[in-house]
Each structure stands twice: as structure tokens, then as C-alpha cells.
Design a protein around this motif. Structure first.
Motif, PDB file in Angstrom:
ATOM      1  N   UNK A  57       5.794   2.090  37.832  1.00  0.00           N
ATOM      2  CA  UNK A  57       7.180   1.609  37.521  1.00  0.00           C
ATOM      3  C   UNK A  57       7.329   0.283  37.120  1.00  0.00           C
ATOM      4  N   UNK A  58       6.477  -0.689  37.907  1.00  0.00           N
ATOM      5  CA  UNK A  58       6.641  -2.174  37.780  1.00  0.00           C
ATOM      6  C   UNK A  58       6.070  -2.204  36.346  1.00  0.00           C
ATOM      7  N   UNK A  59       4.890  -1.848  35.816  1.00  0.00           N
ATOM      8  CA  UNK A  59       4.381  -2.091  34.515  1.00  0.00           C
ATOM      9  C   UNK A  59       5.259  -1.579  33.522  1.00  0.00           C
ATOM     10  N   UNK A  60       5.978  -0.439  33.918  1.00  0.00           N
ATOM     11  CA  UNK A  60       6.886   0.042  32.665  1.00  0.00           C
ATOM     12  C   UNK A  60       8.210  -0.718  32.447  1.00  0.00           C
ATOM     13  N   UNK A  61       8.747  -1.112  33.645  1.00  0.00           N
ATOM     14  CA  UNK A  61       9.771  -2.317  33.506  1.00  0.00           C
ATOM     15  C   UNK A  61       9.430  -3.567  33.043  1.00  0.00           C
ATOM     16  N   UNK A  62       8.306  -4.124  33.273  1.00  0.00           N
ATOM     17  CA  UNK A  62       7.659  -5.261  32.758  1.00  0.00           C
ATOM     18  C   UNK A  62       7.583  -5.041  31.088  1.00  0.00           C
ATOM     19  N   UNK A  63       7.029  -3.934  30.837  1.00  0.00           N
ATOM     20  CA  UNK A  63       6.861  -3.675  29.275  1.00  0.00           C
ATOM     21  C   UNK A  63       8.072  -3.843  28.494  1.00  0.00           C
ATOM     22  N   UNK A  64       8.903  -3.041  29.295  1.00  0.00           N
ATOM     23  CA  UNK A  64      10.503  -3.030  28.562  1.00  0.00           C
ATOM     24  C   UNK A  64      11.165  -4.300  28.365  1.00  0.00           C
ATOM     25  N   UNK A  65      11.099  -5.116  29.363  1.00  0.00           N
ATOM     26  CA  UNK A  65      11.717  -6.186  29.417  1.00  0.00           C
ATOM     27  C   UNK A  65      10.810  -7.427  28.404  1.00  0.00           C
ATOM     28  N   UNK A  66       9.710  -7.220  28.365  1.00  0.00           N
ATOM     29  CA  UNK A  66       8.690  -7.996  27.589  1.00  0.00           C
ATOM     30  C   UNK A  66       9.119  -7.647  26.267  1.00  0.00           C
ATOM     31  N   UNK A  67       9.114  -6.606  25.767  1.00  0.00           N
ATOM     32  CA  UNK A  67       9.599  -5.966  24.458  1.00  0.00           C
ATOM     33  C   UNK A  67      11.163  -6.600  24.214  1.00  0.00           C
ATOM     34  N   UNK A  68      12.042  -6.488  25.092  1.00  0.00           N
ATOM     35  CA  UNK A  68      13.260  -7.073  24.959  1.00  0.00           C
ATOM     36  C   UNK A  68      13.304  -8.684  24.586  1.00  0.00           C
ATOM     37  N   UNK A  69      12.307  -9.324  24.856  1.00  0.00           N
ATOM     38  CA  UNK A  69      12.237 -10.654  24.372  1.00  0.00           C
ATOM     39  C   UNK A  69      12.356 -10.958  22.988  1.00  0.00           C
ATOM     40  N   UNK A  70      11.798  -9.838  22.025  1.00  0.00           N
ATOM     41  CA  UNK A  70      12.090 -10.196  20.807  1.00  0.00           C
ATOM     42  C   UNK A  70      13.635 -10.306  20.399  1.00  0.00           C
ATOM     43  N   UNK A  71      14.487  -9.230  20.962  1.00  0.00           N
ATOM     44  CA  UNK A  71      15.692  -9.389  20.508  1.00  0.00           C
ATOM     45  C   UNK A  71      16.412 -10.777  21.272  1.00  0.00           C
ATOM     46  N   UNK A  72      16.173 -11.027  22.332  1.00  0.00           N
ATOM     47  CA  UNK A  72      16.519 -12.402  23.095  1.00  0.00           C
ATOM     48  C   UNK A  72      16.331 -13.556  22.403  1.00  0.00           C
ATOM     49  N   UNK A  73      15.028 -13.702  22.043  1.00  0.00           N
ATOM     50  CA  UNK A  73      14.510 -14.631  21.315  1.00  0.00           C
ATOM     51  C   UNK A  73      15.191 -15.023  19.909  1.00  0.00           C
ATOM     52  N   UNK A  74      15.607 -13.887  19.076  1.00  0.00           N
ATOM     53  CA  UNK A  74      16.174 -13.861  17.890  1.00  0.00           C
ATOM     54  C   UNK A  74      17.335 -14.259  18.115  1.00  0.00           C
ATOM     55  N   UNK A  75      18.279 -13.960  19.304  1.00  0.00           N
ATOM     56  CA  UNK A  75      19.756 -14.169  19.307  1.00  0.00           C
ATOM     57  C   UNK A  75      19.855 -15.685  19.678  1.00  0.00           C
ATOM     58  N   UNK A  76      19.061 -16.065  20.571  1.00  0.00           N
ATOM     59  CA  UNK A  76      18.912 -17.602  20.943  1.00  0.00           C
ATOM     60  C   UNK A  76      18.696 -18.444  19.790  1.00  0.00           C
ATOM     61  N   UNK A  77      17.789 -18.120  18.845  1.00  0.00           N
ATOM     62  CA  UNK A  77      17.400 -18.871  17.919  1.00  0.00           C
ATOM     63  C   UNK A  77      18.554 -18.725  16.617  1.00  0.00           C
ATOM     64  N   UNK A  78      19.274 -17.728  16.474  1.00  0.00           N
ATOM     65  CA  UNK A  78      20.394 -17.736  15.705  1.00  0.00           C
ATOM     66  C   UNK A  78      21.616 -18.344  16.106  1.00  0.00           C
ATOM     67  N   UNK A  79      21.684 -18.519  17.313  1.00  0.00           N
ATOM     68  CA  UNK A  79      23.096 -18.987  18.026  1.00  0.00           C
ATOM     69  C   UNK A  79      23.279 -20.401  17.708  1.00  0.00           C
ATOM     70  N   UNK A  80      24.489 -20.584  17.470  1.00  0.00           N
ATOM     71  CA  UNK A  80      25.050 -21.975  17.176  1.00  0.00           C
ATOM     72  C   UNK A  80      25.382 -22.931  18.355  1.00  0.00           C
ATOM     73  N   UNK A  81      25.975 -21.991  19.486  1.00  0.00           N
ATOM     74  CA  UNK A  81      26.425 -22.626  20.648  1.00  0.00           C
ATOM     75  C   UNK A  81      25.427 -22.882  21.629  1.00  0.00           C
ATOM     76  N   UNK A  82      25.238 -24.216  22.014  1.00  0.00           N
ATOM     77  CA  UNK A  82      24.267 -24.417  23.140  1.00  0.00           C
ATOM     78  C   UNK A  82      24.481 -23.603  24.464  1.00  0.00           C
TER      79      UNK A  82
END
Length: 577
Positions: free
Chosen positions: A164-189
Motif C-alpha cells: 500500500x505504501x508503494x501504491x500511495x507513493x506511485x499515486x503521489x509521484x504521478x500527481x507531481x505532474x499536475x502540481x508542477x504544471x500548476x506551480x509553473x503556470x501560477x503568477x502568484x508567488x
């Protein structure tokens, strides 16, 4: 001759149309929006997330409760009087509901990644509400009728935690694509800092989680205790009808060290093997004695019991979905099984030098042996000729008297007591359900020289956990599948953390590089196409609108339309003579 060039070319976005269409029935471009999601839709997004989490726990519960499906079905049988596999509809509806909710969750995440406004369609809102209410009703029902089974979750986490730890780790790691995109596009620091802190806190928590997970299986193989002995509970009931002679023979073929049975006593004083109060489920009493099918089994004499068939029901009902695995010869043997006496079981056990443990059920008040049932059963044990050191005696009634008459019997308790109390009572073995003893208690019993047997252990993962805990023996309905050795988890955890960290760093770097050369991107943008390259690329995107040009229709000429957008009309035409 004039060559007309298209004024606008719409970018095809079939994937985006499917995402917004399925989620919110927004199939057209003009229906989609990049505005902030409304508070009402944010509330429904939270409800969707809550439903997903609840269904995830519900699915996990039923997945791990597979060890006790037979117990659940027997519970339903006692309430309804009809034997059926009640887990099938539960598993089917749970799988369908979880698949549906998980699909909606994926679509919602795609909306966030693409910058689309969340707008769940009302039909999906109804579906989410039904799934949530049904799951809540199921949880309440199980809590009231089968509450002890919730203990399977913390116990199973000792074995499934690493996965379960590996599964959660894989899900959160995949979520980094969305998080990184949101951070890169955001204008507010401030927004960037908050999102990064939340995400990195979650990721760091998963990285260090293995340090705080306690499992008996996290140990050196050199510290692993000997494999627990396996006792065949009612023989091998997954391969043969329970409590029959053939069932116990099949269990002995699986190299079990002991046999466990349920014992009743007939009106003429013959102890026999029967788990249920009545004979309806495991015999053909409806054919032989239809008028007595609701009578208690102990109210029959041994002659009548010998007329009943105790094997055909197994071939007909197929309670464990294993009949297709049987050979024709095995099916013939099963079809001819009869009710087994305690004497036959004891002689079989003596021949194979295996331990016997039986649970003796007191007959009803109107039974002629209601007061002498202990003495009559003890007499049958002594008459069988089985060595007393092979018999585990469980009844607490008249235990002192039994110890005097048969001092060689293994005194066994089925009620949880402290090691000190057991030693004072002269009890050397303890028989408990697997959720009644923790790892610490198992160690305490072992140090006090109390032989602990846990039941019912039908799954390899549970056998593995109890093995690592140091339990001396287990009672199982599936001795043929309890062969798994504990696995090494530490290397798995460290490797997963390192891979996840490398992937997350790579994704953030890639998203930063990818966004640095891009302007604010609108997925609904409309690209212009021209036959002649313009000297300036400043005008590359237009607002979406339909351009119609028709001579004399009063709308305006093409030149005027181009002038509105600071474009040179004639440079976008090709003239051929």
C-alpha cells in the motif's frame, strides 16, 4: 483565379472534448470555461473525494475479509436458513461503484491539469450520492452484525503495508505532474509556495512512513521462528465436505499436524461430528426425514444419522468454488460420505499420530444425556484407544473431574485468559480467534510456555503475519495454500523512495523548462493559418469567433474583418492570373 485560404483553422481536441463531455456534458467549445470553479462545484468535488476514499477503504476491507468469507456466509445461513454465497453481490456492487467513482476522480484531475472549470453533471451527482449512501449503509450494517471483522484491517496492514505504501507513493509521484504544471503556470508567488509546501509535506510523510510502521515481518530471517503447525479445521472443507472422514484424510495429505472438529452427541450416546445445530445444510435430511429437518442434530439416534448422506450437498452447492478441481474419483468418494463419528476421527488421528482438538456442544435440555454429556464423551475418547497426549480437551465444564479420570489429555481453553491464570489452572494450550491476540500477547504466551493456536487462518498473508509473530500453530480451512514465507520488505521501501524522488525531481525540472518558453496557453485557442509567412509572429492566436464573409449580405467585407484585427487582408491571398 483567386486561391482562397482558410481564415481560421480550429485545433482538434477530441481528448479534451471527451474529458469535459463525460464529466460535465460540455462537449462544445463554447460550453467550456477556464474560469475559477464555483464554490458549489468545489463542494461536490469534496463529496466525490470523500466517496472515493470511503469506497477505497470499503474495497480494502472486503478484499482482506476473504479469509472469513465462509464465516460470513455461515452467519447469513443462521439468519435466513438458506445457504448461499452472500459475498458475491457485495463484491460485484462494490467493484462497480469503486470503478465508477475512480473514473470520475481521474476526470476531475484531468480538468485540474488542463485548467478547465469543474462542473459535474447532475446525473453524476446522483450517482455519487447513491454510491456514498450505499457505502455508508453497508459500513453501518457490518458494524452492527459483524463488527469483530473490522480487526482485519490493522492486522492485514502488517502484511500489506509495504505494498500500500508503494501504491500511495506511485499515486503521489504521478500527481507531481499536475502540481508542477500548476506551480509553473501560477503568477502568484504565495500560491506557488503553499502548493509546494503541501505537496512536499505529503511526499516527505510517505518517504518516512516505513519508519513508523510496526510489523512483525520486518525482521532478519535469522530471527524468524519455526513455521507454525497447521491444524485442519473440520478437515479440508475447501476440498471435501466438512467433518467427514474423507475431509480429514485430505487434510492429512496436506501434512497437517492436527485435526479439529465440532462434536455433538446423539440421543443414544454416540458422539458424532456436526458443526450446525440442524442437519439441513450438510446432509440430505430433507429427503430422508423431511418432517424432522428442523430438529436439532443431537435429537437423532445414531442409526438414523447413519442413513443420511453427508457429501452430496458439497457437490451441489460448491461452497468454495472448488468442485471443478476435483477428479471423478474424488467426486465419487465425496458423494458417498456419511456422518462421521468421533470414534472414527480418533482412530484416524491415532494411526497418523496427529493431534485432535474438538469443540463439544452441549445437547438441548430435553436430551436424555443433558447432564452426563461430558462423561459420555470422555468415555468414548477412552474407548477409542487414542493416546491421551494427542487429544486437546476444550470443555470447561467438570475440567477437574476430567483431569482426574484422564490426566494425559491436553487441557485447552477457548477463552482468553492471562498466562498466569492458565498456568494456575493447569491449562497448557489456548485456542483463540486470530484477532484476539496481539503480537505482544503472543510473545507473552510463548514465554509462559502456553501453546497458542489461532483460528481461522485461510489466507497466506495472514499465515505469514502470524508466523512472524511467533504463534505456535494455526487452525485453517485451507491447509493446502498455507505455504508462503515472510518476505523482505526493507529493501523494497528504500528502493521505492529513491525512484519516487528521482521521478518527482525530473518532472518538476521538465515542467519548468516546458513552461518557461510558453506563454499562457489556452486549450481552446484557435490557430491562424496563412499561405504566406508574415514578417511578424505577434499575432498567432485570435479569440474564438465565427467569421463569415459574404458579398452584399450587410455583415461587412473580409477587408473590414481583417482590419478589426490589425491584419493585412491582401497578404493572406494568392492571386493567379
Amino acid at each position: 483565379m483567386v486561391k482562397h485560404q482558410p481564415l481560421q483553422v480550429y485545433e482538434r481536441q477530441l481528448c479534451l472534448s471527451c474529458i469535459t463531455g463525460i464529466y460535465g456534458c460540455r462537449w462544445k467549445r463554447y460550453q467550456r470555461s477556464h474560469d475559477d470553479t464555483t464554490k458549489w462545484e468545489l463542494l461536490w468535488s469534496l463529496i466525490l473525494l470523500l466517496t472515493f476514499c470511503l469506497l477505497l477503504v470499503w474495497c480494502y476491507f472486503w478484499w482482506e475479509a476473504h479469509n472469513d468469507y465462509n464465516e460470513f456466509n455461515w452467519f447469513l445461513y443462521n439468519r435466513s436458513g438458506e445457504w448461499s454465497d452472500g459475498t458475491v453481490p457485495i463484491l460485484a456492487t462494490t467493484a462497480a461503484g469503486f470503478t465508477y467513482i475512480a473514473f470520475l476522480m481521474i476526470l476531475a484531475l484531468c480538468h485540474v491539469a488542463l485548467g478547465q472549470q469543474l462542473n459535474l453533471h447532475w446525473l453524476h451527482k446522483v450517482g455519487v450520492s447513491v454510491a456514498l449512501l450505499t457505502t455508508v449503509a453497508g459500513v453501518i450494517s457490518i458494524n452492527q452484525t459483524w463488527g469483530q471483522e473490522w480487526d482485519i484491517i490493522p492486522i492485514s496492514l502488517q502484511a500489506t503495508g509495504p505494498f500500500l505504501h508503494i501504491g500511495a507513493l506511485a499515486a503521489v509521484t504521478a500527481l507531481s505532474w499536475i502540481v508542477a504544471g500548476q506551480v509553473a503556470r501560477a503568477e502568484k508567488t504565495m500560491f506557488q509556495v503553499v502548493v509546494m509546501l503541501l505537496y512536499l509535506s505529503l511526499l516527505l510523510g510517505l518517504y518516512v512512513m516505513p519508519i513508523y510502521i510496526t510489523s512483525p515481518c520486518i525482521m532478519e530471517h535469522a530471527s524468524l521462528k519455526p513455521r507454525p503447525d497447521v491444524i485442519g479445521l473440520r478437515g479440508a472443507p475447501m476440498l471435501a465436505p466438512e467433518n467427514t472422514l474423507w475431509s480429514f484424510q485430505r487434510a492429512l495429505q496436506m501434512n497437517v499436524t492436527g485435526l479439529e472438529a465440532d462434536v455433538a452427541i446423539s440421543v443414544d450416546g454416540v458422539p458424532f461430528l456436526m458443526h450446525d445445530r440442524t442437519l439441513r445444510r450438510t446432509t440430505d435430511i430433507e429427503k430422508v426425514f423431511p418432517e424432522r429437518q428442523m430438529d436439532e442434530a443431537a435429537l437423532f439416534n445414531w442409526t438414523d444419522l447413519q442413513q443420511l448422506n453427508a457429501g452430496q450437498w458439497f457437490l451441489k452447492d460448491d461452497p468454495f468454488w472448488t468442485v471443478h478441481m476435483l477428479s471423478p474419483h474424488e467426486k465419487t468418494l465425496i458423494a458417498n460420505q456419511s456422518v462421521c463419528s468421533l470414534e472414527k476421527l480418533l482412530k484416524l488421528s491415532s494411526y497418523h499420530n496427529s493431534t485432535v482438538v474438538f469443540r463439544l456442544r452441549r445437547p438441548p435440555l430435553e436430551h436424555p444425556l443433558y447432564h452426563s454429556w461430558i462423561n459420555d464423551t470422555l468415555h468414548a475418547v477412552q474407548q477409542s484407544g487414542v493416546p491421551q497426549n494427542l487429544v486437546m480437551w476444550t470443555p470447561d465444564e467438570h475440567r477437574a473431574q476430567v483431569r482426574e479420570l484422564a490426566p494425559g489429555l491436553i487441557q485447552t481453553s477457548v477463552e482468553k485468559q492471562s498466562p498466569q491464570s492458565l498456568n494456575q489452572s493447569g491449562i497448557s494450550r489456548l485456542l483463540l480467534r486470530y484477532n484476539q491476540a496481539s503480537t505482544r500477547e503472543i510473545s507473552d504466551f510463548s514465554e509462559s510456555y502456553i501453546n497458542l493456536t489461532l483460528y481461522t487462518v485461510n489466507e497466506p498473508w495472514l499465515f505469514s503475519v502470524l508466523w512472524c509473530s511467533g504463534v505456535s500453530s494455526v487452525s485453517s480451512e485451507a491447509p493446502h495454500i498455507l505455504k508462503r514465507r515472510p518476505q523482505d520488505y526493507c529493501l523494497m521501501w528504500v528502493t521505492a523512495d529513491l525512484i519516487s524522488f528521482a521521478v518527482v525531481v525530473g518532472i518538476f525540472i521538465f515542467q519548468k523548462y516546458r513552461m518557461s518558453g510558453m506563454r499562457s496557453y489556452n486549450p481552446e485557442q484557435i490557430m491562424l493559418s496563412a499561405a504566406v509567412r508574415r514578417s511578424s509572429r505577434d499575432i498567432s492566436v485570435m479569440k474564438e469567433k465565427l467569421i463569415f464573409s459574404e458579398v452584399g449580405n450587410g455583415v461587412g467585407s473580409a477587408e473590414e474583418l481583417y482590419a478589426d484585427n490589425d491584419c493585412d487582408y491582401y497578404t493572406n491571398q494568392g492571386i493567379s492570373q
